[in-house]
Design a protein around this motif. Sequence first.
Motif, PDB file in Angstrom:
ATOM      1  N   ASP A  24       0.777  -1.200  -0.007  1.00  0.00           N
ATOM      2  CA  ASP A  24      -0.054  -0.082   0.065  1.00  0.00           C
ATOM      3  C   ASP A  24       0.963   1.227  -0.011  1.00  0.00           C
ATOM      4  O   ASP A  24       1.367   1.560   1.046  1.00  0.00           O
TER       5      ASP A  24
ATOM      6  N   LYS B 265      -0.359   4.430   2.456  1.00  0.00           N
ATOM      7  CA  LYS B 265       0.046   4.582   3.828  1.00  0.00           C
ATOM      8  C   LYS B 265       1.458   5.265   3.918  1.00  0.00           C
ATOM      9  O   LYS B 265       1.375   6.252   4.729  1.00  0.00           O
ATOM     10  N   VAL B 266       2.338   4.907   3.308  1.00  0.00           N
ATOM     11  CA  VAL B 266       3.568   5.761   3.217  1.00  0.00           C
ATOM     12  C   VAL B 266       3.430   7.153   2.977  1.00  0.00           C
ATOM     13  O   VAL B 266       3.778   7.928   3.641  1.00  0.00           O
TER      14      VAL B 266
ATOM     15  N   ASP C  16       1.554   8.733   6.012  1.00  0.00           N
ATOM     16  CA  ASP C  16       2.495   8.729   6.996  1.00  0.00           C
ATOM     17  C   ASP C  16       3.567   9.815   7.141  1.00  0.00           C
ATOM     18  O   ASP C  16       3.881  10.678   7.841  1.00  0.00           O
TER      19      ASP C  16
ATOM     20  N   GLU D 236       0.852  13.913  22.725  1.00  0.00           N
ATOM     21  CA  GLU D 236       0.592  12.651  22.065  1.00  0.00           C
ATOM     22  C   GLU D 236      -0.973  12.617  22.345  1.00  0.00           C
ATOM     23  O   GLU D 236      -1.625  11.877  21.371  1.00  0.00           O
TER      24      GLU D 236
ATOM     25  N   ASN E  74      -2.261  13.490  18.935  1.00  0.00           N
ATOM     26  CA  ASN E  74      -1.740  12.549  17.678  1.00  0.00           C
ATOM     27  C   ASN E  74      -3.053  11.637  17.525  1.00  0.00           C
ATOM     28  O   ASN E  74      -3.047  10.472  17.922  1.00  0.00           O
TER      29      ASN E  74
ATOM     30  N   LYS F  56      -2.964  10.479  13.947  1.00  0.00           N
ATOM     31  CA  LYS F  56      -2.203  10.131  12.782  1.00  0.00           C
ATOM     32  C   LYS F  56      -2.458   8.559  12.339  1.00  0.00           C
ATOM     33  O   LYS F  56      -2.905   8.262  11.348  1.00  0.00           O
TER      34      LYS F  56
ATOM     35  N   HIS G 169      -4.903   4.233   9.238  1.00  0.00           N
ATOM     36  CA  HIS G 169      -5.213   2.962   9.266  1.00  0.00           C
ATOM     37  C   HIS G 169      -7.070   3.085   9.235  1.00  0.00           C
ATOM     38  O   HIS G 169      -7.922   2.096   9.325  1.00  0.00           O
TER      39      HIS G 169
ATOM     40  N   LEU H 187      -9.151   4.058  11.314  1.00  0.00           N
ATOM     41  CA  LEU H 187      -9.745   3.514  12.409  1.00  0.00           C
ATOM     42  C   LEU H 187     -10.896   4.558  13.088  1.00  0.00           C
ATOM     43  O   LEU H 187     -10.749   5.769  12.892  1.00  0.00           O
TER      44      LEU H 187
ATOM     45  N   GLY I 277       6.100  10.620  18.025  1.00  0.00           N
ATOM     46  CA  GLY I 277       4.587  10.621  17.753  1.00  0.00           C
ATOM     47  C   GLY I 277       4.385  10.260  16.132  1.00  0.00           C
ATOM     48  O   GLY I 277       3.337  10.082  15.809  1.00  0.00           O
TER      49      GLY I 277
ATOM     50  N   GLY J 263       4.321   5.461  13.250  1.00  0.00           N
ATOM     51  CA  GLY J 263       4.199   4.729  11.486  1.00  0.00           C
ATOM     52  C   GLY J 263       5.005   5.342  10.677  1.00  0.00           C
ATOM     53  O   GLY J 263       5.323   4.315   9.819  1.00  0.00           O
ATOM     54  N   LEU J 264       5.490   6.417  10.731  1.00  0.00           N
ATOM     55  CA  LEU J 264       6.789   6.714   9.633  1.00  0.00           C
ATOM     56  C   LEU J 264       7.904   6.173   9.877  1.00  0.00           C
ATOM     57  O   LEU J 264       8.307   5.628   8.890  1.00  0.00           O
TER      58      LEU J 264
ATOM     59  N   ASP K 283       7.272   2.731   8.579  1.00  0.00           N
ATOM     60  CA  ASP K 283       7.380   2.873   6.921  1.00  0.00           C
ATOM     61  C   ASP K 283       8.967   2.859   6.477  1.00  0.00           C
ATOM     62  O   ASP K 283       9.234   1.980   5.457  1.00  0.00           O
TER      63      ASP K 283
ATOM     64  N   LEU L 176      10.536  -0.051   4.200  1.00  0.00           N
ATOM     65  CA  LEU L 176      11.122   0.348   2.914  1.00  0.00           C
ATOM     66  C   LEU L 176      12.638  -0.007   2.760  1.00  0.00           C
ATOM     67  O   LEU L 176      13.320  -0.893   2.091  1.00  0.00           O
TER      68      LEU L 176
ATOM     69  N   ARG M 100      -0.473  -2.327  13.038  1.00  0.00           N
ATOM     70  CA  ARG M 100      -1.619  -2.509  12.051  1.00  0.00           C
ATOM     71  C   ARG M 100      -0.976  -2.241  10.711  1.00  0.00           C
ATOM     72  O   ARG M 100      -1.955  -2.259   9.505  1.00  0.00           O
ATOM     73  N   TYR M 101       0.257  -2.759  10.440  1.00  0.00           N
ATOM     74  CA  TYR M 101       0.936  -2.446   9.266  1.00  0.00           C
ATOM     75  C   TYR M 101       0.517  -3.820   8.404  1.00  0.00           C
ATOM     76  O   TYR M 101       1.591  -4.576   8.370  1.00  0.00           O
TER      77      TYR M 101
ATOM     78  N   ASP N 214       0.888  -4.486   5.272  1.00  0.00           N
ATOM     79  CA  ASP N 214       1.978  -5.203   4.294  1.00  0.00           C
ATOM     80  C   ASP N 214       3.054  -5.729   4.984  1.00  0.00           C
ATOM     81  O   ASP N 214       3.881  -6.683   4.498  1.00  0.00           O
TER      82      ASP N 214
ATOM     83  N   ARG O 138       2.423  -9.250   5.710  1.00  0.00           N
ATOM     84  CA  ARG O 138       2.542 -10.270   4.534  1.00  0.00           C
ATOM     85  C   ARG O 138       3.761 -10.307   3.726  1.00  0.00           C
ATOM     86  O   ARG O 138       4.126 -11.341   3.649  1.00  0.00           O
TER      87      ARG O 138
ATOM     88  N   ASP P  85     -10.398  -6.672  14.319  1.00  0.00           N
ATOM     89  CA  ASP P  85     -11.697  -6.411  13.450  1.00  0.00           C
ATOM     90  C   ASP P  85     -11.437  -6.438  11.819  1.00  0.00           C
ATOM     91  O   ASP P  85     -12.054  -6.265  10.865  1.00  0.00           O
TER      92      ASP P  85
END
Lengths: 255, 286
Positions: A45, A48-49, A52, A208, A211, A213, A218, A220, B53, B56-57, B60, B64, B95-96, B98, B101, B135
């Motif tokens: 995906d 997502k990148v 983010d 936080e 936050n 993000k 995702h 949610l 914070g 997620g980044l 990522d 990569l 929740r990543y 990929d 997978r 979920d």
Amino acid sequence: MRAMLAIARNTLREALRDRVLYLFLGFAVLMLVSSKIFGLLTVGDEGKVIKDLGLAGVQFFSMLIAVMMSVLLVSREVDGRTVYNILAKPVRRWQFLLGKYLGLLATVALNLTLMALVLVTMVRLYSGEWDMGLLFASAMILLEMALVTAFATLFAVLTRPMLGTVFTLAVYIIGHVAENIWLLTQQITVGVTKPIVAAIYYLLPNLERFNFKTEVVHDLSIPHAEIGVTVVYGLAYTALVLVLACVRFSHKDLT
Amino acid sequence: MRRPLAVAAVVITLLAVVVTCEVILHNAPEADPLGKRLLYLPSPDVLRLASLGNDGLVADLLYLWSIQYYSQFDFREKFLYLDTVFNLITDLDPRYFDAYRIGAMIMSVQKHGDPELHKKAIVRLYDKGIDAMPDDWEIAEWAAWDAYLVLQDTDQAVKWMGIAAERPDAPGVLKRLYGRWRDNIHGWTAEDSIAHWEDVLAEAETKSETNLATSHIYDSYVSLHRSTLDPMLQGFSQVARRCPESWQELVDEGWLASVPVDYLGNPYGVDPNTCTLVAHKKIRWD
């Protein structure tokens, strides 16, 4: 109120004339656009990148603009002696400071909105969908920046610009790691240290809280009550810091 | 005129020196530079703190990086810190999708080392993803297909497909697939199978879905009936020293109250060669 808004308008105008602002904005937009390149490197995906990286960019550059511009604006007025002209008019010191703050916040909001729109457009180009969650996350970043700018304003009246920048950055970092202070209270089992550490945790700004993000990226669900409490928390904390800044500025020797 | 030329010459010379140095440094042999860096990879807690914070980044960027890094390996080489890296990424962003997978895929392609250990790592990674996304049905379905096709572990595949089928918003096909796989491995009792397929039947929207569920219920009832009727045939043949020609004979002799019928209401037959129950499943698929 009118005087405060006039100062805010002037502050915004002054900030928009500053080249540094455009340099930050240019970098921010470049980063947002280049997030597509990072997306291409991934397997899976890309969206997502892009989200983010985009949201992190919006937050980082908003913080830079808020910190760098806030601490300069008051000191410029004092060093340039223009503050005397303003305060000689029927303008209270707190009105002057709040006007400055609102002008700064408007500058940050304007830039943040622009960055958020670029990000939403990038995601639209990639996925074909308008992700309104990104605007929500950006709005929460703006709330965080309102608090960071309030701290910057407080430090601007408390100390020199350089130190003010360092202190505001320190608040930003502490605000993002404050959650770990709570973990510390779990380690302490006896004595007065535990309530003291807990009190510190509750008193420190917890950035936080703004936050969202991960939730947005995702997709949610976020409870409305949580959003409501977060907004009240942000506004109340910002008001508190601004009151402290106004009190200090009212007694500050400007000579 | 001379001065600008001199400046330009200095600039070009310095640029040439810089580029030459970079070329030399770039080509200098380095034994697995990324691997060395991975050795000192901080814990997820430290990375989370440092990200201010943006967990997620950071996830990522690590993801990569890992794709680039592991794509340099030959299948027969040891994939360094593979388990650690993908655990770290999924700790930072649980929740990543990929990362689970692709992490599992990279783990499955390596030939070096003990395949059982690789399999355990894959199962661990997928279980972590399934727990982290209660979920989400897609991660469990993906895991199930990987277990079925790549790991060739049908029991594990059935388990994960069962989880996927139970998740909210899971498409009906997962429930049907789960039932088929579980029937294939005889992984449950006929009663459980009937209960499952009756659920599927109740939710069926097309003729083929109805027929599929009916067919499975039919087969389960046959195996259920067979478990009581076949011993009866054996008993009769021991007493009469021959196999009965039909179930009516057992009714006439008082062994049964009536001729047994299948799920669709058609009477069962008797196979004279094996002296066992014969079912004639008649379902119109068109």
